[in-house]
Motif scaffolding. Structure first.
Motif, short mmCIF file in Angstrom:
data_model
loop_
_atom_site.label_atom_id
_atom_site.label_comp_id
_atom_site.label_asym_id
_atom_site.label_seq_id
_atom_site.Cartn_x
_atom_site.Cartn_y
_atom_site.Cartn_z
N SER A 193 -3.61 -1.93 -0.56
CA SER A 193 -2.83 -2.49 -1.65
C SER A 193 -3.78 -2.87 -2.79
O SER A 193 -5.01 -2.85 -2.63
CB SER A 193 -2.08 -3.73 -1.17
OG SER A 193 -3.01 -4.78 -0.88
N CYS A 205 -6.15 2.60 -7.53
CA CYS A 205 -5.13 1.58 -7.69
C CYS A 205 -4.04 2.04 -8.66
O CYS A 205 -2.84 1.89 -8.39
CB CYS A 205 -5.77 0.27 -8.16
SG CYS A 205 -4.63 -1.11 -8.27
N LYS A 260 2.81 5.62 -7.93
CA LYS A 260 3.68 6.05 -6.83
C LYS A 260 4.72 4.97 -6.52
O LYS A 260 5.90 5.27 -6.28
CB LYS A 260 2.85 6.36 -5.59
CG LYS A 260 1.99 7.61 -5.71
CD LYS A 260 1.21 7.88 -4.43
CE LYS A 260 0.36 9.12 -4.56
NZ LYS A 260 -0.43 9.39 -3.32
N ARG A 288 -3.27 5.09 -9.43
CA ARG A 288 -2.53 6.19 -8.77
C ARG A 288 -1.44 5.63 -7.86
O ARG A 288 -0.29 6.10 -7.89
CB ARG A 288 -3.52 7.02 -7.96
CG ARG A 288 -2.91 8.11 -7.09
CD ARG A 288 -3.87 8.51 -5.98
NE ARG A 288 -4.13 7.41 -5.06
CZ ARG A 288 -5.14 7.39 -4.19
NH1 ARG A 288 -6.00 8.40 -4.15
NH2 ARG A 288 -5.30 6.36 -3.37
N ASP A 289 -1.79 4.62 -7.07
CA ASP A 289 -0.82 4.08 -6.11
C ASP A 289 0.27 3.25 -6.78
O ASP A 289 1.42 3.26 -6.34
CB ASP A 289 -1.55 3.27 -5.04
CG ASP A 289 -2.40 4.15 -4.14
OD1 ASP A 289 -2.24 5.38 -4.18
OD2 ASP A 289 -3.26 3.60 -3.40
N GLY A 341 0.83 -1.19 0.00
CA GLY A 341 0.00 0.00 0.00
C GLY A 341 0.88 1.25 0.00
O GLY A 341 2.07 1.19 0.27
N VAL A 342 0.27 2.38 -0.31
CA VAL A 342 0.98 3.65 -0.36
C VAL A 342 0.20 4.67 0.46
O VAL A 342 -1.02 4.80 0.31
CB VAL A 342 1.12 4.16 -1.81
CG1 VAL A 342 1.83 5.51 -1.85
CG2 VAL A 342 1.88 3.16 -2.66
N ASP A 343 0.89 5.39 1.32
CA ASP A 343 0.28 6.47 2.11
C ASP A 343 -0.93 6.00 2.90
O ASP A 343 -1.93 6.72 3.03
CB ASP A 343 -0.14 7.63 1.19
CG ASP A 343 1.04 8.27 0.47
OD1 ASP A 343 2.16 8.22 1.02
OD2 ASP A 343 0.85 8.80 -0.64
N GLU A 370 -3.03 3.68 2.14
CA GLU A 370 -4.12 3.19 1.31
C GLU A 370 -4.04 1.68 1.18
O GLU A 370 -3.02 1.06 1.48
CB GLU A 370 -4.08 3.85 -0.07
CG GLU A 370 -4.14 5.37 -0.06
CD GLU A 370 -5.50 5.90 0.33
OE1 GLU A 370 -6.47 5.10 0.39
OE2 GLU A 370 -5.61 7.11 0.58
#
Length: 241
Positions: free
Chosen positions: A109, A226, A232, A228-229, A103-105, A107
């Protein structure tokens, strides 16, 4: 009413907060991101959401199909959504190992996102559109309160990407079979939501079309999140060590 005055909220994060009717006066908002259910947003005296929605429609024409009441449009929308997820699945398979579980930030996975869409299907399609009372799929992931209360859900499940995709294929087949025969009259009927206190509690009285719309919107929105992440994660992987 809570009031913040002369506060430095630089870098603050508001997650799952209700900011309805909030007023921000004399604020500095540079590099700010707003992502959520936003309506009637006025910035410096200008209602901006009509511009935002028009730009989203321009960038993502599938949104126009998702809002249609015509079965052919809805079938086309569903196929485009499935194609988008297929491309994203191929992308994550080409990324470093376990990217689908990262996951990122804070959020979800990609796997958790797909687990949530399994739950959305059970909630809004099987229960609300089809009127079924069968248990939720165990690997489905709902909001924390729901996951802790609904029988059969296993919030601690750790399925692989392929295991979640196998469930998604079965669920997609259910929708495709139903969409192949649905008529405008059927879409306009009141949804046959079971008369119990299970999720989603606020679906009663909605039309079949509205409940299906929730499924399609969730598919589109969460695919956007999804992608977007994954972007990243890709940038993190390409950054110099």
């Amino acid at each position: 009413m809570r009031r913040f005055q002369d506060e430095d909220l630089t870098g603050a994060e508001f997650r799952e907060c209700d900011l309805s009717r909030a007023r921000m006066v004399g604020v500095v908002m540079q590099g700010t991101e707003i992502d959520g259910l936003v309506t009637n947003l006025v910035v410096n005296g200008v209602e901006v959401m009509s511009y935002v929605e028009a730009e989203l429609d321009r960038r993502h024409p599938v949104r126009l199909l998702i809002r249609s009441d015509q079965p052919d449009d809805l079938r086309d929308a569903w196929q485009q959504l499935r194609d988008d997820w297929a491309r994203t699945t191929e992308r994550v398979r080409s990324m470093p190992e376990d990217s689908e579980h990262r996951g990122v930030d804070g959020e979800w996975s990609m796997v958790d996102t797909l687990r949530h869409l399994v739950f959305v299907h059970d909630s809004w399609f099987r229960r609300c559109v089809l009127g079924l009372t069968e248990p939720f799929t165990a690997m489905g992931l709902g909001p924390p309160l729901v996951s802790g209360q609904e029988d059969g859900l296993d919030p601690s499940a750790q399925p692989s990407l392929d295991e979640v995709l196998a469930v998604r294929v079965r669920q997609a087949s259910e929708i495709e079979t139903w969409l192949a025969e649905v008529t405008p009259d059927q879409l306009a009927k009141t949804a046959p939501v079971p008369d119990d206190d299970r999720w989603p509690p606020y679906a009663k009285g909605r039309t079949v079309r509205q409940c299906l719309g929730t499924v399609l919107n969730e598919e589109w929105e969460h695919h956007r999140f999804c992608k977007r992440d994954l972007d990243k994660l890709s940038r993190q992987g390409s950054s110099p060590g």
